[in-house]
Design a protein around this motif. Structure first.
Motif, short mmCIF file in Angstrom:
data_model
loop_
_atom_site.label_atom_id
_atom_site.label_comp_id
_atom_site.label_asym_id
_atom_site.label_seq_id
_atom_site.Cartn_x
_atom_site.Cartn_y
_atom_site.Cartn_z
N GLU A 164 0.83 -1.21 0.00
CA GLU A 164 0.00 0.00 0.00
C GLU A 164 0.87 1.26 0.00
N VAL A 165 1.95 1.21 0.76
CA VAL A 165 2.86 2.37 0.80
C VAL A 165 3.52 2.57 -0.56
N TRP A 166 3.99 1.48 -1.17
CA TRP A 166 4.65 1.59 -2.48
C TRP A 166 3.68 2.09 -3.54
N THR A 167 2.41 1.72 -3.43
CA THR A 167 1.42 2.19 -4.40
C THR A 167 1.28 3.71 -4.34
N VAL A 168 1.24 4.24 -3.12
CA VAL A 168 1.17 5.70 -2.95
C VAL A 168 2.47 6.34 -3.43
N ALA A 169 3.60 5.71 -3.09
CA ALA A 169 4.90 6.26 -3.49
C ALA A 169 5.06 6.28 -5.00
N ALA A 170 4.51 5.27 -5.68
CA ALA A 170 4.67 5.19 -7.14
C ALA A 170 4.09 6.41 -7.83
N LYS A 171 2.94 6.87 -7.36
CA LYS A 171 2.35 8.07 -7.96
C LYS A 171 3.24 9.28 -7.77
N LYS A 172 3.88 9.36 -6.62
CA LYS A 172 4.78 10.48 -6.35
C LYS A 172 6.04 10.39 -7.20
N VAL A 173 6.53 9.17 -7.43
CA VAL A 173 7.67 9.00 -8.34
C VAL A 173 7.27 9.41 -9.75
N PHE A 174 6.10 8.96 -10.17
CA PHE A 174 5.61 9.27 -11.51
C PHE A 174 5.45 10.78 -11.71
N GLU A 175 5.02 11.47 -10.66
CA GLU A 175 4.81 12.92 -10.76
C GLU A 175 6.08 13.71 -10.49
N GLY A 176 7.18 13.03 -10.16
CA GLY A 176 8.44 13.71 -9.90
C GLY A 176 8.53 14.36 -8.54
N LYS A 177 7.68 13.96 -7.60
CA LYS A 177 7.67 14.57 -6.27
C LYS A 177 8.56 13.83 -5.28
N LEU A 178 8.65 12.51 -5.41
CA LEU A 178 9.44 11.73 -4.45
C LEU A 178 10.90 11.76 -4.87
N ARG A 179 11.76 12.33 -4.02
CA ARG A 179 13.16 12.53 -4.37
C ARG A 179 14.07 11.44 -3.79
N ALA A 180 13.73 10.91 -2.63
CA ALA A 180 14.63 9.95 -1.99
C ALA A 180 13.83 9.01 -1.10
N VAL A 181 14.39 7.81 -0.90
CA VAL A 181 13.82 6.82 0.01
C VAL A 181 14.90 6.41 1.00
N PHE A 182 14.63 6.60 2.28
CA PHE A 182 15.51 6.13 3.34
C PHE A 182 14.92 4.83 3.86
N ILE A 183 15.66 3.75 3.74
CA ILE A 183 15.11 2.45 4.11
C ILE A 183 16.20 1.56 4.68
N GLU A 184 15.82 0.70 5.59
CA GLU A 184 16.78 -0.16 6.27
C GLU A 184 17.18 -1.37 5.43
N CYS A 185 18.34 -1.91 5.72
CA CYS A 185 18.79 -3.20 5.20
C CYS A 185 19.78 -3.73 6.22
N SER A 186 19.28 -4.47 7.19
CA SER A 186 20.06 -4.80 8.38
C SER A 186 21.14 -5.84 8.15
N PHE A 187 20.93 -6.74 7.19
CA PHE A 187 21.85 -7.86 6.98
C PHE A 187 22.21 -7.99 5.51
N ASP A 188 23.28 -8.76 5.24
CA ASP A 188 23.59 -9.08 3.85
C ASP A 188 22.80 -10.31 3.44
N ASN A 189 23.00 -10.78 2.21
CA ASN A 189 22.17 -11.86 1.68
C ASN A 189 22.46 -13.22 2.28
N THR A 190 23.47 -13.35 3.12
CA THR A 190 23.72 -14.63 3.78
C THR A 190 22.75 -14.87 4.93
N GLN A 191 22.05 -13.82 5.36
CA GLN A 191 21.10 -13.97 6.46
C GLN A 191 19.82 -14.63 5.94
#
Length: 529
Positions: free
Chosen positions: A277-304
């Protein structure tokens, strides 16, 4: 002339304005000196009271002090890919000599509110300890969060046991006040000068108790073992999924936005998947050029392994989530292109119809109808005409004359046929991640997922059944900055988890080509959007 120059300068100021986000801490532990903490300021706003917004505060005062100390004798600036090492407080009027005193001034006078994603210690400990510096303040310091986070802070932190009750509730002394934010509200909420937010609840894993876990919206039974070793069916009194928050933060001057996630788990393994649901809202903002950056976690590497993620992301799952965003952006582009084509075709049909009517009128005039004589009304057999009709939600063709009430042809402000008359060729089915609601409805009724796999996760990465291929050749997330934070230190020799996570993400990006730019968060850096 002078007024024109002032207006021009103001316009240029808005055009080139950028919003700085400084990271006091970028890691996810276990070292307590580098945990979540950010601060940002609206573009073009003066450095004055309520001009700063803190987002999470596992680190706060010590982060400000360290930045001031690091730039005490240096005015140099190094900027690359929107990342700067310049002191973010260089333009502020700091009245004291020492970094410690100036940090206290920033905390007491300039920070408007603390925007908290969830109540885990690595996101709030700096805030709690810093409240001891709230002396001789003009008004209480605000803590803004969703109600479940406020409840946790009120009951379990500022409760006179873990920490003194400094709030203005439950008989506290009023140095801190709570701002309970509505979830997914259509209107953004003011939190600092020039900054407003919209909050969405997301899942941060389930509890650690040894029973069958249930999601936030699921009425599942749990099997709880008794002390005699027998298994007795029981209903969980509380949801097992711990809720975190993601915030859309909007700068009211530039109208640019940044999406800042708290700790979050992937939809593909969650008991209560809500990222879609969040990505759906974000997609419209990306499409309209409003969303400039995404701060998101990635706690582990792919071995986890998935069983050991504990409510967090690794690069594979982070890329799955970003692919969900990319698919929604592609769908918006295709729908817009289809609507434009349909409007163009409708306009062409209307023009052809007008030409046909004009030619019929000329023929009648040449046949002697005119010069005061009444022209016969148009008969149904005068000529065919296709009219778009809306019949039970479907598009139908009808042959007939003009309709004065406009019910046959619906036009938008541009004069074309309304896209609402058009039924998409993509049929929608309920999401495989749908959860039953307390009222008996299905979650997929609120946010349905197309059958091509646009829901949580991507099958090509997660190993599920493959849906129709999505063409990423146009790089749907081109220009979007992805700031990766909350990487956990392994505390092992010759192991740099940050580098491993970055290498994993770059490998996935090289293979799938979403077009986004990954930046690994670093303590003390400032990122502009």
């Amino acid at each position: 002339m002078a007024r024109s120059l002032v207006a021009l300068c103001y316009s240029l100021r808005l055009y080139y304005a950028t919003v700085p986000i400084t990271q006091f801490g970028s890691g996810g532990g276990p070292s307590e000196d580098n945990v979540s903490g950010h601060i940002l300021k609206s573009a073009g706003q003066p450095w004055e009271e309520n001009s700063l917004l803190a987002v999470d505060a596992g680190v706060h005062l010590s982060g400000i002090i360290n930045i001031l100390e690091d730039h005490k004798d240096s005015n140099t600036q190094s900027t690359q890919d929107g990342v700067s090492s310049i002191c973010p407080f260089s333009e502020a009027h700091l009245p004291f000599k020492s970094s410690r005193a100036n940090a206290g001034h920033i905390f007491r006078e300039l920070v408007s509110a603390f925007l908290i994603t969830h109540s885990h210690l690595d996101h709030i400990s700096g805030l709690a300890i810093a409240t001891a510096a709230l002396k001789n303040v003009k008004k209480s310091k605000r803590i803004a969060a969703l109600p479940h986070t406020i409840t946790a802070l009120r009951k379990h932190i500022f409760n006179d046991f873990i920490w003194p009750n400094l709030s203005d509730e439950d008989g506290g002394i009023g140095l801190v006040s709570y701002l309970r934010l509505p979830e997914a509200a259509p209107e953004y909420i003011w939190v600092a000068e020039g900054l407003s937010v919209q909050a969405w609840a997301v899942s941060h894993g389930h509890c650690m108790r040894k029973h069958n876990h249930r999601g936030s919206n699921a009425g599942l039974r749990a099997s709880i073992s008794s002390s005699q070793g027998t298994s007795t069916p029981a209903i969980c009194d509380q949801p097992c999924v711990f809720d975190s928050t993601t915030y859309f933060i909007r700068d009211e001057i530039t109208l640019g936005e940044v999406l800042m996630w708290g700790d979050v788990e992937p939809d593909s393994i969650s008991l209560s998947p809500r990222n879609f649901e969040v990505w759906t809202v974000a997609a419209k903002k990306v499409f309209e050029g409003k969303l400039r950056a995404v701060f998101i976690e990635c706690s582990f590497d792919n071995t986890q392994e998935d069983a050991c993620l504990y409510g967090h992301l690794n690069p594979r799952h982070l890329y799955e989530e970003l692919t969900t965003l990319a698919k929604q952006v592609i769908l918006l582009r295709e729908e817009t292109a289809q609507d434009a084509l349909l409007q163009q075709e409708a306009s062409t049909d209307i023009e052809m119809d007008m030409e046909w009517k004009t030619s019929r009128k000329r023929k009648r005039m040449s046949a002697g109808w005119g010069d005061g004589q009444r022209i016969p009304e148009r008969r149904w057999d005068d000529g065919p005409r296709v009219i778009l009709e809306e019949t039970d939600g479907e598009l139908a063709g009808a042959v007939g004359g003009d309709q004065e009430d406009g019910s046959a042809i619906r036009r938008n402000s541009a004069g074309g046929v309304s896209p609402k008359c058009i039924v998409s060729d993509l049929e929608e089915e309920p999401s495989e991640f749908a959860l039953s609601q307390p009222d008996g409805t299905n979650k997929s009724d609120q946010a349905s997922v197309p059958e091509d796999g646009d829901g949580p996760g991507i099958s090509s990465l997660s190993g599920g059944d493959k849906g129709p291929e999505i063409d990423f050749s146009l790089r749907p997330l081109d220009g979007l900055l992805i700031v990766v934070n909350h990487v956990k230190d392994s505390l092992e020799d010759d192991v740099n988890t940050v580098e491993l996570v970055y290498a994993n993400l770059q490998e996935l990006e090289k293979k799938h080509n979403l077009g986004c730019t990954f930046i690994m968060a670093k303590k003390g850096l400032t990122i502009f959007f």
